[in-house]
Design a protein around this motif. Structure first.
Motif, PDB file in Angstrom:
ATOM      1  N   GLU A   1       0.825  -1.210   0.000  1.00 37.09           N
ATOM      2  CA  GLU A   1       0.000   0.000   0.000  1.00 37.09           C
ATOM      3  C   GLU A   1       0.857   1.258   0.000  1.00 37.09           C
ATOM      4  O   GLU A   1       0.578   2.225  -0.729  1.00 37.09           O
ATOM      5  N   ASP A   2       1.896   1.240   0.795  1.00 38.69           N
ATOM      6  CA  ASP A   2       2.764   2.414   0.852  1.00 38.69           C
ATOM      7  C   ASP A   2       3.468   2.648  -0.487  1.00 38.69           C
ATOM      8  O   ASP A   2       3.588   3.791  -0.964  1.00 38.69           O
ATOM      9  N   THR A   3       3.914   1.555  -1.137  1.00 35.28           N
ATOM     10  CA  THR A   3       4.628   1.688  -2.414  1.00 35.28           C
ATOM     11  C   THR A   3       3.700   2.228  -3.505  1.00 35.28           C
ATOM     12  O   THR A   3       4.052   3.161  -4.255  1.00 35.28           O
ATOM     13  N   VAL A   4       2.523   1.655  -3.618  1.00 33.08           N
ATOM     14  CA  VAL A   4       1.584   2.099  -4.655  1.00 33.08           C
ATOM     15  C   VAL A   4       1.146   3.542  -4.399  1.00 33.08           C
ATOM     16  O   VAL A   4       1.031   4.359  -5.339  1.00 33.08           O
TER      17      VAL A   4
ATOM     18  N   VAL B   1       0.945   9.143  -6.008  1.00 33.50           N
ATOM     19  CA  VAL B   1       0.861  10.513  -5.494  1.00 33.50           C
ATOM     20  C   VAL B   1       1.940  11.401  -6.100  1.00 33.50           C
ATOM     21  O   VAL B   1       1.702  12.568  -6.452  1.00 33.50           O
ATOM     22  N   ARG B   2       3.112  10.900  -6.293  1.00 30.63           N
ATOM     23  CA  ARG B   2       4.210  11.691  -6.860  1.00 30.63           C
ATOM     24  C   ARG B   2       4.125  11.804  -8.394  1.00 30.63           C
ATOM     25  O   ARG B   2       4.960  12.482  -9.012  1.00 30.63           O
ATOM     26  N   GLY B   3       3.194  11.102  -8.994  1.00 33.15           N
ATOM     27  CA  GLY B   3       3.031  11.201 -10.441  1.00 33.15           C
ATOM     28  C   GLY B   3       4.082  10.487 -11.244  1.00 33.15           C
ATOM     29  O   GLY B   3       4.301  10.801 -12.418  1.00 33.15           O
ATOM     30  N   LEU B   4       4.731   9.511 -10.647  1.00 32.61           N
ATOM     31  CA  LEU B   4       5.756   8.764 -11.376  1.00 32.61           C
ATOM     32  C   LEU B   4       5.124   7.851 -12.420  1.00 32.61           C
ATOM     33  O   LEU B   4       5.719   7.615 -13.481  1.00 32.61           O
ATOM     34  N   VAL B   5       3.983   7.319 -12.130  1.00 33.05           N
ATOM     35  CA  VAL B   5       3.286   6.438 -13.067  1.00 33.05           C
ATOM     36  C   VAL B   5       1.815   6.795 -13.054  1.00 33.05           C
ATOM     37  O   VAL B   5       1.286   7.313 -12.058  1.00 33.05           O
ATOM     38  N   GLU B   6       1.167   6.524 -14.172  1.00 31.83           N
ATOM     39  CA  GLU B   6      -0.282   6.667 -14.269  1.00 31.83           C
ATOM     40  C   GLU B   6      -0.862   5.285 -14.535  1.00 31.83           C
ATOM     41  O   GLU B   6      -0.558   4.652 -15.550  1.00 31.83           O
ATOM     42  N   LEU B   7      -1.675   4.836 -13.605  1.00 32.77           N
ATOM     43  CA  LEU B   7      -2.185   3.456 -13.656  1.00 32.77           C
ATOM     44  C   LEU B   7      -3.700   3.472 -13.688  1.00 32.77           C
ATOM     45  O   LEU B   7      -4.355   4.264 -12.988  1.00 32.77           O
ATOM     46  N   ASP B   8      -4.229   2.608 -14.575  1.00 37.10           N
ATOM     47  CA  ASP B   8      -5.665   2.375 -14.511  1.00 37.10           C
ATOM     48  C   ASP B   8      -5.935   1.230 -13.528  1.00 37.10           C
ATOM     49  O   ASP B   8      -5.026   0.724 -12.871  1.00 37.10           O
ATOM     50  N   ASP B   9      -7.189   0.816 -13.470  1.00 35.25           N
ATOM     51  CA  ASP B   9      -7.532  -0.225 -12.483  1.00 35.25           C
ATOM     52  C   ASP B   9      -6.838  -1.539 -12.789  1.00 35.25           C
ATOM     53  O   ASP B   9      -6.353  -2.224 -11.853  1.00 35.25           O
TER      54      ASP B   9
END
Length: 360
Positions: free
Chosen positions: A321-324, A329-337
């Motif tokens: 949870e902390d990693t994801v 939050v920092r915008g490093l990746v954009e992930l869909d569901d």
């Protein structure tokens, strides 16, 4: 002559039979009233119940309570100082010596040593034998009654099956040699029992070793009221262990203390009947019984393993949870569901594999 006729109803048919209960009135209840829905009755406040002690019915046996003869209680015995026995023994010896001089049986050397005049004597006659018997009996009675009292020891005296008292004096004293003496240890004593059967709070069979601190308070009841007071104390401890659950090592201090207090209270109440004073009964070693030790060991290992797995799983979930959260939050990746679920799955597998490695 008049004859009795049976009553008839108003319609002319046979009358109904007379009621069997003459003092009570009966009423017919319609059938539909038996199945009528009615609201719940209003609750009536109840008064505190007063429990009264019922008298036992005639012929019903009363409960049997262990009780020793109330007249059997320790009391001091009559004894004399040891100087009395020494004096009686000396007088007996002197009487035998005087009778021997009277009979002329003493050698000349002994007479010269004692400073006694020489006496030819008349030999051993009835009077001399009577003198020997009286002096000998006095000497034996005096010396035979000498006894030495020690600190922490007592003598229980009995004459012809009757209790004559207890001697707690110390030093040299004279006791009637005809009485039967029984030595009793009245010091504070510690008894460590062998493993005894017991049960823990869950009803699992265990073996308990207890330490009992006790002493003999009433020597008369401890000696004459029971065959063997030490065996009786052991049976009291075993009976108390069957009623009080004991905790295994590692339990709460309050539970261990309460078990010790309950054991002490029960054993002290049972042992007081025979004159024993119990100060404490404490379990010093508790272990599972041999027949359940293996099963309880496996159960404990399984519980520890389940607890370890739960802690590991909680740590892995928190790490994923902390990693994801940080990545998104920092915008490093954009992930869909779909991508988020795949990332969570991969991270969970990786963290679990890392936790399972030796030294991780």
């Amino acid at each position: 002559m008049s004859t009795s006729t049976s009553p008839t109803s108003e319609s002319g048919g046979p009358a109904r039979p007379a009621r069997l209960i003459q003092n009570e009135a009966t009423t017919e209840i319609p059938v539909h009233l038996l199945f009528r829905d009615e609201p719940d009755p209003v609750s009536v406040p109840l008064r505190p119940a007063v429990v009264t002690r019922r008298q036992p019915a005639r012929g019903r046996p009363r409960p049997v309570v262990a009780e020793v003869d109330p007249e059997l209680a320790e009391r001091p015995a009559r004894v004399l100082p040891g100087a009395v026995g020494v004096l009686a023994g000396g007088l007996g010896a002197a009487g035998c010596l005087a009778t021997s001089w009277w009979a002329g049986l003493l050698p000349y050397e002994l007479l010269a040593a004692l400073g006694l005049p020489r006496n030819t004597g008349a030999g051993l006659g009835p009077a001399q034998w009577a003198g020997y018997a009286g002096a000998g009996a006095l000497g034996l009675f005096g010396c035979g009654g000498l006894a030495r009292g020690r600190t922490g020891r007592a003598w229980v005296l009995g004459l012809f099956g009757r209790y004559r008292g207890t001697v707690r004096r110390t030093g040299l004293m004279w006791v009637n040699p005809l009485v039967l003496r029984r030595r009793v240890d009245v010091r504070l004593r510690h008894w460590r029992s062998e493993p005894m059967p017991a049960a823990d709070g869950s009803g699992v069979a265990v073996r308990a070793v207890v330490l009992v601190v006790w002493r003999v308070k009433d020597t008369a009841r401890a000696t004459l009221g029971v065959e063997d007071h030490e065996s009786y104390l052991r049976e009291c401890v075993e009976a108390a262990l069957a009623r009080v659950p004991v905790e295994l090592p590692g339990g709460t201090a309050g539970a261990v203390a309460s078990a010790g207090e309950a054991l002490t209270r029960l054993v002290a109440a049972d042992a007081a009947v025979v004159g024993l004073e119990v100060f404490s009964v404490r379990p010093v070693r508790v272990e599972y019984a041999p027949e359940v030790a293996a099963a309880m060991h496996r159960r404990r290992i399984a519980a520890l393993d389940a607890r370890h797995r739960a802690s590991v799983l909680t740590s892995v979930v928190d790490s994923v949870e902390d990693t994801v959260t940080r990545l998104t939050v920092r915008g490093l990746v954009e992930l869909d569901d779909y991508e988020r679920k795949a990332l969570v799955k991969d991270l969970t597998v990786a963290f679990c594999a890392g936790r399972g490695e030796p030294g991780a």
